[in-house]
Design a protein around this motif. Structure first.
Motif, mmCIF file in Angstrom:
data_model
loop_
_atom_site.group_PDB
_atom_site.id
_atom_site.type_symbol
_atom_site.label_atom_id
_atom_site.label_comp_id
_atom_site.label_asym_id
_atom_site.label_seq_id
_atom_site.Cartn_x
_atom_site.Cartn_y
_atom_site.Cartn_z
ATOM 1 N N CYS A 37 0.736 -1.244 -0.059
ATOM 2 C CA CYS A 37 0.032 0.016 0.019
ATOM 3 C C CYS A 37 0.822 1.272 -0.064
ATOM 4 O O CYS A 37 0.144 2.248 -0.156
ATOM 5 C CB CYS A 37 -0.881 -0.127 1.178
ATOM 6 S SG CYS A 37 -2.403 -1.099 0.903
ATOM 7 N N ASN A 86 -4.048 7.369 -2.425
ATOM 8 C CA ASN A 86 -3.855 7.293 -1.210
ATOM 9 C C ASN A 86 -4.192 5.598 -0.556
ATOM 10 O O ASN A 86 -5.185 5.325 -1.305
ATOM 11 C CB ASN A 86 -4.679 8.300 -0.407
ATOM 12 C CG ASN A 86 -4.261 8.525 1.208
ATOM 13 O OD1 ASN A 86 -4.519 7.224 1.902
ATOM 14 N ND2 ASN A 86 -4.162 9.542 1.637
ATOM 15 N N PHE A 87 -3.340 5.085 0.250
ATOM 16 C CA PHE A 87 -3.762 3.687 0.811
ATOM 17 C C PHE A 87 -5.331 3.732 1.184
ATOM 18 O O PHE A 87 -5.788 2.448 1.128
ATOM 19 C CB PHE A 87 -2.546 3.041 1.524
ATOM 20 C CG PHE A 87 -2.263 3.691 3.035
ATOM 21 C CD1 PHE A 87 -3.604 4.031 3.759
ATOM 22 C CD2 PHE A 87 -1.180 4.286 3.337
ATOM 23 C CE1 PHE A 87 -3.148 4.459 4.826
ATOM 24 C CE2 PHE A 87 -0.926 4.723 4.591
ATOM 25 C CZ PHE A 87 -1.745 4.917 5.349
ATOM 26 N N ALA A 88 -5.890 4.757 1.635
ATOM 27 C CA ALA A 88 -7.009 4.536 2.290
ATOM 28 C C ALA A 88 -8.041 4.270 1.188
ATOM 29 O O ALA A 88 -9.119 3.624 1.079
ATOM 30 C CB ALA A 88 -7.485 5.997 2.810
ATOM 31 N N ALA A 115 -7.300 1.945 -1.273
ATOM 32 C CA ALA A 115 -6.912 1.015 -1.952
ATOM 33 C C ALA A 115 -8.084 -0.022 -2.491
ATOM 34 O O ALA A 115 -7.796 -0.432 -3.488
ATOM 35 C CB ALA A 115 -5.690 0.299 -0.935
ATOM 36 N N ALA A 131 1.989 -2.371 4.728
ATOM 37 C CA ALA A 131 1.793 -0.712 4.774
ATOM 38 C C ALA A 131 3.111 -0.342 5.602
ATOM 39 O O ALA A 131 2.887 -0.666 6.620
ATOM 40 C CB ALA A 131 0.481 -0.343 5.285
ATOM 41 N N GLU A 160 -9.036 3.605 8.478
ATOM 42 C CA GLU A 160 -9.682 3.362 7.108
ATOM 43 C C GLU A 160 -9.217 2.178 6.151
ATOM 44 O O GLU A 160 -9.762 1.520 5.398
ATOM 45 C CB GLU A 160 -9.754 4.757 6.176
ATOM 46 C CG GLU A 160 -11.014 4.893 5.259
ATOM 47 C CD GLU A 160 -10.991 6.140 4.556
ATOM 48 O OE1 GLU A 160 -11.598 6.457 3.649
ATOM 49 O OE2 GLU A 160 -10.520 7.171 5.436
ATOM 50 N N MET A 161 -7.702 2.437 6.043
ATOM 51 C CA MET A 161 -7.192 1.290 5.093
ATOM 52 C C MET A 161 -7.308 -0.051 5.887
ATOM 53 O O MET A 161 -7.589 -1.000 4.993
ATOM 54 C CB MET A 161 -5.710 1.720 5.069
ATOM 55 C CG MET A 161 -4.930 0.809 4.498
ATOM 56 S SD MET A 161 -4.043 -0.636 5.115
ATOM 57 C CE MET A 161 -2.974 -0.049 6.270
ATOM 58 N N MET A 203 -9.217 -3.073 3.670
ATOM 59 C CA MET A 203 -8.352 -3.957 3.032
ATOM 60 C C MET A 203 -8.550 -5.330 3.712
ATOM 61 O O MET A 203 -8.161 -6.328 3.045
ATOM 62 C CB MET A 203 -7.041 -3.519 3.164
ATOM 63 C CG MET A 203 -6.544 -2.362 2.189
ATOM 64 S SD MET A 203 -6.790 -2.749 0.363
ATOM 65 C CE MET A 203 -5.228 -3.864 0.036
#
Length: 313
Positions: free
Chosen positions: A30, A81-83, A85, A102, A225-226, A230
């Motif tokens: 991520c 942004n990884f959020a 993903a 991450a 959130e990520m 995920m």
């Protein structure tokens, strides 16, 4: 060993070992950064394996593409942004994965690239944006936030004991003219800290610069959130590995992982479960994994790193 592009991948082998790589698995990095973790994952994948790398920084994606080109179509790079993903993966038809990495630290090549404005050791415009597409910069925070809000950020995100003094000095200095450069800000911060304390411990500007970076990039807001986005994508036995560099980050990850291990939440006096909640994961790292002495010697920046891993049931 130092990685390509001046990048050192923290807890490299520990992270990839704990992912328990399947030869034909699909793995997501991520925060691909210098691609050190991704490169190690790809070394362990077979012909059916795949690596998706995500980053919000164009420069990081460019360098990752250069480094990983030998792996051909086993690699897919996505900007974001990884959020976001899960959405990015959905856009390319990925519904199930076998592992997530991450690394929440700033890449070494971002820190060492003076014009990005992350460093208090080199002069540059106040920026600190991980993505040039973002609008909020360190200049905006330093020159636009009021004293109370600056103090809160420096205290909360930097855990800086002189947060109030520093915020007061910043606000006094900008009355004459906006604070424009990293070294100008570093000097203001130094002047707000008693001489005795400036001589001990890390650079006096370190904690404040960290706090500004976290605020500019909304780093704490997106961690939960990520994880919540995920983790459901993991196949049973799939693992999520997260490296943090700040006590607030680590606390968020620790509590999110603990939440994933909880089952029934009915009151103890209920004869049977009516909530139906079952554990989603098991924690692999009962205590966080820390860098060893050799790594600390090679890369002092890894000193605050902590690795936590959770497995999908």
């Amino acid at each position: 060993m130092q990685e390509n592009f001046g990048h050192y991948s923290v807890l490299l082998n520990e992270t990839v070992d704990l992912l328990n790589i399947k030869k034909d698995g699909t793995y997501v990095d991520c925060t691909i950064g210098g691609a050190g973790h991704s490169n190690e994952v790809l070394k362990r994948l077979g012909d059916g394996g795949r690596l998706i790398g995500i980053d919000r920084d164009d420069y990081a994606l460019e360098k990752a593409a250069e480094r990983l080109k030998i792996y051909g179509d086993k690699v897919t790079l996505l900007k974001g942004n990884f959020a976001s993903a899960p959405e990015l993966l959905g856009n390319i038809g990925i519904e199930k994965i076998d592992g997530v990495i991450a690394d929440l630290g700033v890449s070494s090549f971002q820190l060492d690239n003076a014009d990005r404005g992350f460093s208090y050791m080199q002069d540059a415009p106040l920026d600190m944006r991980m993505s040039r597409d973002d609008t909020l910069s360190a200049y905006d925070v330093v020159n636009g936030y009021d004293e109370r809000e600056l103090s809160r950020i420096i205290d909360s995100y930097g855990e800086e004991r002189y947060a109030k003094n520093i915020a007061r000095k910043i606000c006094a200095s900008r009355e004459d003219a906006p604070i424009k450069s990293t070294l100008e800000l570093a000097d203001i911060i130094k002047s707000a800290i008693p001489a005795k304390n400036r001589r001990e411990g890390p650079h006096p500007a370190k904690r404040t610069f960290q706090a500004l970076r976290i605020e500019v990039n909304g780093e704490l807001d997106v961690i939960g959130e990520m994880i919540s986005g995920m983790f459901p994508l993991l196949s049973p036995g799939g693992r999520m590995a997260i490296i943090t560099f700040h006590s607030l980050e680590d606390r968020i990850v620790k509590h999110a992982f603990l939440e994933l291990t909880k089952g029934c939440e009915c009151p103890p006096d209920f004869p049977v479960c009516v909530c139906g909640k079952k554990p989603q994961g098991i924690i692999i790292t009962k205590k966080p994994v820390l860098p060893g002495e050799k790594e600390l010697e090679e890369n002092p920046r890894s000193r605050s790193a902590k690795l936590r891993v959770c497995e999908k049931i």
